[in-house]
Structures are given as C-alpha cells and as structure tokens.
Design a protein around this motif. Sequence first.
Motif, PDB file in Angstrom:
ATOM      1  N   ALA A  86       0.812  -1.208   0.000  1.00 61.04           N
ATOM      2  CA  ALA A  86       0.000   0.000   0.000  1.00 61.04           C
ATOM      3  C   ALA A  86       0.851   1.265   0.000  1.00 61.04           C
ATOM      4  O   ALA A  86       2.018   1.257   0.391  1.00 61.04           O
ATOM      5  CB  ALA A  86      -0.914   0.002   1.226  1.00 61.04           C
ATOM      6  N   CYS A  87       0.234   2.374  -0.415  1.00 63.70           N
ATOM      7  CA  CYS A  87       0.856   3.695  -0.399  1.00 63.70           C
ATOM      8  C   CYS A  87       0.337   4.513   0.779  1.00 63.70           C
ATOM      9  O   CYS A  87      -0.855   4.461   1.097  1.00 63.70           O
ATOM     10  CB  CYS A  87       0.562   4.451  -1.689  1.00 63.70           C
ATOM     11  SG  CYS A  87       1.242   3.687  -3.172  1.00 63.70           S
ATOM     12  N   PHE A  88       1.205   5.287   1.408  1.00 66.08           N
ATOM     13  CA  PHE A  88       0.837   6.110   2.562  1.00 66.08           C
ATOM     14  C   PHE A  88      -0.112   7.234   2.161  1.00 66.08           C
ATOM     15  O   PHE A  88      -1.112   7.494   2.839  1.00 66.08           O
ATOM     16  CB  PHE A  88       2.105   6.693   3.192  1.00 66.08           C
ATOM     17  CG  PHE A  88       1.889   7.409   4.501  1.00 66.08           C
ATOM     18  CD1 PHE A  88       1.896   6.706   5.693  1.00 66.08           C
ATOM     19  CD2 PHE A  88       1.691   8.783   4.540  1.00 66.08           C
ATOM     20  CE1 PHE A  88       1.713   7.357   6.911  1.00 66.08           C
ATOM     21  CE2 PHE A  88       1.506   9.438   5.745  1.00 66.08           C
ATOM     22  CZ  PHE A  88       1.513   8.720   6.935  1.00 66.08           C
ATOM     23  N   PHE A 125      -1.750   1.170  -4.568  1.00 60.73           N
ATOM     24  CA  PHE A 125      -0.729   0.178  -4.268  1.00 60.73           C
ATOM     25  C   PHE A 125       0.397   0.288  -5.293  1.00 60.73           C
ATOM     26  O   PHE A 125       0.243   0.900  -6.349  1.00 60.73           O
ATOM     27  CB  PHE A 125      -1.308  -1.248  -4.335  1.00 60.73           C
ATOM     28  CG  PHE A 125      -2.360  -1.532  -3.308  1.00 60.73           C
ATOM     29  CD1 PHE A 125      -2.026  -2.128  -2.104  1.00 60.73           C
ATOM     30  CD2 PHE A 125      -3.685  -1.216  -3.549  1.00 60.73           C
ATOM     31  CE1 PHE A 125      -2.997  -2.396  -1.146  1.00 60.73           C
ATOM     32  CE2 PHE A 125      -4.670  -1.474  -2.604  1.00 60.73           C
ATOM     33  CZ  PHE A 125      -4.326  -2.067  -1.398  1.00 60.73           C
ATOM     34  N   THR A 126       1.538  -0.312  -4.945  1.00 59.83           N
ATOM     35  CA  THR A 126       2.611  -0.549  -5.911  1.00 59.83           C
ATOM     36  C   THR A 126       2.981  -2.022  -5.817  1.00 59.83           C
ATOM     37  O   THR A 126       2.636  -2.705  -4.839  1.00 59.83           O
ATOM     38  CB  THR A 126       3.867   0.289  -5.619  1.00 59.83           C
ATOM     39  OG1 THR A 126       4.488  -0.183  -4.408  1.00 59.83           O
ATOM     40  CG2 THR A 126       3.552   1.770  -5.519  1.00 59.83           C
ATOM     41  N   PRO A 127       3.703  -2.531  -6.805  1.00 59.07           N
ATOM     42  CA  PRO A 127       4.244  -3.892  -6.655  1.00 59.07           C
ATOM     43  C   PRO A 127       5.171  -3.964  -5.445  1.00 59.07           C
ATOM     44  O   PRO A 127       5.843  -2.993  -5.096  1.00 59.07           O
ATOM     45  CB  PRO A 127       5.025  -4.110  -7.960  1.00 59.07           C
ATOM     46  CG  PRO A 127       4.413  -3.162  -8.936  1.00 59.07           C
ATOM     47  CD  PRO A 127       4.012  -1.954  -8.130  1.00 59.07           C
ATOM     48  N   ALA A 128       5.211  -5.120  -4.803  1.00 60.46           N
ATOM     49  CA  ALA A 128       6.178  -5.376  -3.740  1.00 60.46           C
ATOM     50  C   ALA A 128       7.485  -5.842  -4.366  1.00 60.46           C
ATOM     51  O   ALA A 128       7.493  -6.363  -5.482  1.00 60.46           O
ATOM     52  CB  ALA A 128       5.641  -6.431  -2.780  1.00 60.46           C
ATOM     53  N   PRO A 129       8.619  -5.660  -3.689  1.00 61.12           N
ATOM     54  CA  PRO A 129       9.890  -6.158  -4.232  1.00 61.12           C
ATOM     55  C   PRO A 129       9.843  -7.673  -4.442  1.00 61.12           C
ATOM     56  O   PRO A 129       9.328  -8.414  -3.595  1.00 61.12           O
ATOM     57  CB  PRO A 129      10.905  -5.787  -3.149  1.00 61.12           C
ATOM     58  CG  PRO A 129      10.284  -4.660  -2.402  1.00 61.12           C
ATOM     59  CD  PRO A 129       8.819  -4.953  -2.406  1.00 61.12           C
ATOM     60  N   LYS A 130      10.352  -8.116  -5.545  1.00 60.19           N
ATOM     61  CA  LYS A 130      10.353  -9.549  -5.851  1.00 60.19           C
ATOM     62  C   LYS A 130      11.157 -10.313  -4.803  1.00 60.19           C
ATOM     63  O   LYS A 130      12.257  -9.923  -4.441  1.00 60.19           O
ATOM     64  CB  LYS A 130      10.950  -9.787  -7.240  1.00 60.19           C
ATOM     65  CG  LYS A 130      10.095  -9.246  -8.382  1.00 60.19           C
ATOM     66  CD  LYS A 130      10.758  -9.505  -9.721  1.00 60.19           C
ATOM     67  CE  LYS A 130       9.891  -9.029 -10.887  1.00 60.19           C
ATOM     68  NZ  LYS A 130       9.679  -7.565 -10.864  1.00 60.19           N
ATOM     69  N   GLY A 131      10.574 -11.400  -4.315  1.00 62.18           N
ATOM     70  CA  GLY A 131      11.256 -12.262  -3.361  1.00 62.18           C
ATOM     71  C   GLY A 131      11.095 -11.875  -1.908  1.00 62.18           C
ATOM     72  O   GLY A 131      11.552 -12.601  -1.025  1.00 62.18           O
ATOM     73  N   ILE A 140       7.775  -1.064   3.835  1.00 58.88           N
ATOM     74  CA  ILE A 140       8.105  -0.067   2.814  1.00 58.88           C
ATOM     75  C   ILE A 140       7.233   1.167   2.928  1.00 58.88           C
ATOM     76  O   ILE A 140       7.714   2.305   2.814  1.00 58.88           O
ATOM     77  CB  ILE A 140       7.953  -0.695   1.412  1.00 58.88           C
ATOM     78  CG1 ILE A 140       9.063  -1.709   1.155  1.00 58.88           C
ATOM     79  CG2 ILE A 140       7.955   0.381   0.324  1.00 58.88           C
ATOM     80  CD1 ILE A 140       8.868  -2.502  -0.121  1.00 58.88           C
ATOM     81  N   THR A 141       5.934   0.985   3.134  1.00 64.62           N
ATOM     82  CA  THR A 141       4.934   2.053   2.998  1.00 64.62           C
ATOM     83  C   THR A 141       5.317   3.329   3.723  1.00 64.62           C
ATOM     84  O   THR A 141       5.270   4.418   3.139  1.00 64.62           O
ATOM     85  CB  THR A 141       3.566   1.557   3.506  1.00 64.62           C
ATOM     86  OG1 THR A 141       3.156   0.445   2.711  1.00 64.62           O
ATOM     87  CG2 THR A 141       2.526   2.661   3.435  1.00 64.62           C
ATOM     88  N   GLN A 288       4.916   7.579  -6.940  1.00 65.45           N
ATOM     89  CA  GLN A 288       6.053   7.473  -7.848  1.00 65.45           C
ATOM     90  C   GLN A 288       7.350   7.278  -7.082  1.00 65.45           C
ATOM     91  O   GLN A 288       8.205   6.492  -7.496  1.00 65.45           O
ATOM     92  CB  GLN A 288       6.151   8.709  -8.736  1.00 65.45           C
ATOM     93  CG  GLN A 288       7.249   8.605  -9.803  1.00 65.45           C
ATOM     94  CD  GLN A 288       7.074   7.412 -10.724  1.00 65.45           C
ATOM     95  OE1 GLN A 288       6.005   7.237 -11.319  1.00 65.45           O
ATOM     96  NE2 GLN A 288       8.093   6.573 -10.834  1.00 65.45           N
ATOM     97  N   HIS A 289       7.487   7.970  -5.940  1.00 65.97           N
ATOM     98  CA  HIS A 289       8.660   7.738  -5.097  1.00 65.97           C
ATOM     99  C   HIS A 289       8.733   6.263  -4.692  1.00 65.97           C
ATOM    100  O   HIS A 289       9.810   5.656  -4.685  1.00 65.97           O
ATOM    101  CB  HIS A 289       8.599   8.596  -3.834  1.00 65.97           C
ATOM    102  CG  HIS A 289       8.725  10.059  -4.083  1.00 65.97           C
ATOM    103  ND1 HIS A 289       8.148  11.001  -3.255  1.00 65.97           N
ATOM    104  CD2 HIS A 289       9.354  10.766  -5.061  1.00 65.97           C
ATOM    105  CE1 HIS A 289       8.426  12.207  -3.708  1.00 65.97           C
ATOM    106  NE2 HIS A 289       9.153  12.092  -4.803  1.00 65.97           N
ATOM    107  N   GLN A 290       7.575   5.683  -4.348  1.00 61.45           N
ATOM    108  CA  GLN A 290       7.554   4.294  -3.904  1.00 61.45           C
ATOM    109  C   GLN A 290       7.883   3.343  -5.051  1.00 61.45           C
ATOM    110  O   GLN A 290       8.596   2.352  -4.846  1.00 61.45           O
ATOM    111  CB  GLN A 290       6.189   3.946  -3.299  1.00 61.45           C
ATOM    112  CG  GLN A 290       6.126   2.558  -2.674  1.00 61.45           C
ATOM    113  CD  GLN A 290       4.966   2.399  -1.718  1.00 61.45           C
ATOM    114  OE1 GLN A 290       4.780   3.210  -0.810  1.00 61.45           O
ATOM    115  NE2 GLN A 290       4.163   1.369  -1.920  1.00 61.45           N
ATOM    116  N   LEU A 291       7.391   3.626  -6.245  1.00 63.18           N
ATOM    117  CA  LEU A 291       7.740   2.803  -7.400  1.00 63.18           C
ATOM    118  C   LEU A 291       9.250   2.808  -7.624  1.00 63.18           C
ATOM    119  O   LEU A 291       9.864   1.763  -7.880  1.00 63.18           O
ATOM    120  CB  LEU A 291       7.009   3.313  -8.643  1.00 63.18           C
ATOM    121  CG  LEU A 291       5.502   3.044  -8.705  1.00 63.18           C
ATOM    122  CD1 LEU A 291       4.859   3.896  -9.803  1.00 63.18           C
ATOM    123  CD2 LEU A 291       5.211   1.565  -8.939  1.00 63.18           C
TER     124      LEU A 291
END
Length: 339
Positions: A86-88, A125-131, A140-141, A288-291
């Motif tokens: 999720a995004c803040f 939302f953004t994708p989560a880091p793979k793995g 992250i949020t 965009q910062h989170q992406l």
Amino acid sequence: MKQMSIKAPGGLDRLVLAEVPEPRAPQAGEITVRLHATSLNFHDYRVCSAENGAADGRVPMADGAGVVLAVGEGVQEYAVGDHVVACFFPDWQDGVARPSDFSRVPGDGIDGYAREAVTRPANWFTPAPKGWSHAQAATITTAGLTAWRALVVDGGLKAGDTVAVLGTGGVSIYALQLAKAMGATVLATTSSEAKMAQLKELGADHVINYRKTPDWGAEMVRLTGGRGVDLVVEVGGPATLAQSIAAGRPGAHLALIGVLTGISGEIPTATLMRKQQRLQGLIVGSRQHQLDFVKALEALDITPVIDRTFPLEELANAFRHQESGAHFGKICVTLSPES
C-alpha cells in the motif's frame, strides 16, 4: 474476515477485534487484496494510543502488504496473485503538490489495513519487491519510503557522502542500510550498549552513545575530521535538532522527519544560517517515489530488519512493545497466513 478497529475515545485498551464481511468485488479501476502483514510506525501509535486520536470505528494502520485476489475492469498493472504494498498518501501519485495533513492517510483520516482483505483503487498500491515476504514488504509504505525520500529524493545521496542516523527505529535502520548500500559512511546514535553492537553489525562506521556523549553533534564533527556530516536523518525533533545542526557540515541537508521528542521547541537559527544548511520537513512520499524505491530495493542487497512479529489480535501488545523502546528496526503484525 477479521478486522481491528478503534473504539472511541481511543487508547490501546480500546482496540477491538471483530468478524466483518469480506470486501465487495472490485469495480472498474479497483483491486481486491488479501492482506497478510502490516508494520508499526510512530504515526500509527499516536493514532491508536491518543485520546480522540481517530474517529470511532476507524480501522488503523497505514502499512499493508498482500496478494491480489481479484482485478476490476480496466486494471492492467496487476493480475491475480501479484504481491502488492500500500501507499501512505494514496492520492499523491506524483508531482510537487504535496499533502500537508493526514486526512487521506489510511489508518488515520480514512480506514487502514488492520484487516484481512480490502478493495481499493489499484493505484493505491505498488508492486512489492520480488522475493520479499509480506512482512518485509509492509515495512516499505511508511518507514522505508521515508528513509528513501530523506536520503535520495530530497538529500541527493551519493557514494562517499557521510550520513547521520539517530536511534534504532524503523526509519533510522532503513536509512543506515540504504546509505551503506549506496556507498556512504554512516554515523549512528543510541543509548544502549547492546544496540551499539547491532548497529555496527549492520555496517555503521561510528556509533555514539548519546547519554554518555550528550554533545554528540561535536563528536560527529570530530569523527569526520572537523568537516561534519553531509546528511542528517533527524527523527527526534526539538530535543535533538540542535545537535543535528551542530553535526552537519556547512551546506548540509537536514531531513526533519520525526517528532519523537515533541511537536515544538527552540531552533538555533543563527547556527543554521551561519552554516547555510538546508532544513527540510517531509512526510513519507508519493506513489512514484515508492515505485522508484521498489526498483532500487530489487537492485540493492538489503532486506529490512524486523524486530518482532505479532498476530493481529495482539496489536495492542505490539504497540506496547514499541512504546517500551526495546525494539531494533521494525515491528510487524501478521493479518492472515503467508502465501
């Protein structure tokens, strides 16, 4: 499904766990997410612990990570089974028009992620880091993105810079890890001998016990050969800001993030002016910062430090652990089993 909410007038003893209906099916532009984890931040603590800190029945927690269960019409960025976080600030997608309050922050002005599933716009939302596990992604949020923006987006961190981090909370530990991974020298503070060792294990080049060395700003100048640090991740607020200004070199960037020691206080403005430093307040960041941050995390060899994990029904105890100050890094809460 299980859901935690705050019963007025608030306080940790008034966090109420209940069974509620599953979320509705996603409409156009929306996704349904099975939430698996959230993580605690000082902001969440203030919302949940303060009297009248939130509206009656508010679902707390700004952080949330999980798996896409269903996709609404027109959504092309995600598919069922994708891991998301999720995004803040869900309405701050990009650009310089920044939010200045928490009226649209999940877990504060609107319902958050202390529940097992939710239907929301896909661009919340953004994708989560793979793995990464869901618990790792949930950090992250708020904390992770705050550290990223302080160091990289606003601070312009580059290899060879010197960074000061204060304490061992989520933002500070993330900042330490990011700074080291990007080639910086890191000076850290703590009041615990045990945590001094942990900070050094994470790569801190110098660790100062601020109780034994209350004038730690001058000590940082000494440790940098009289130059001072390039960047300070200032999470304390009024009681630490003067020392952060002292620690910074002429022209240093001071990222004012936290209010752990209060919401107002005196600032040595003459010193700030004389040293021509830049003091910038910030609250997390945009989508965009989170992406960008997620892409960086997939390239950098770091994973978040998780101190302890609690089940949703023990959210109040998780906050009490946070309140004790005994934690090192992030405290997470599982919302439903990992998948």
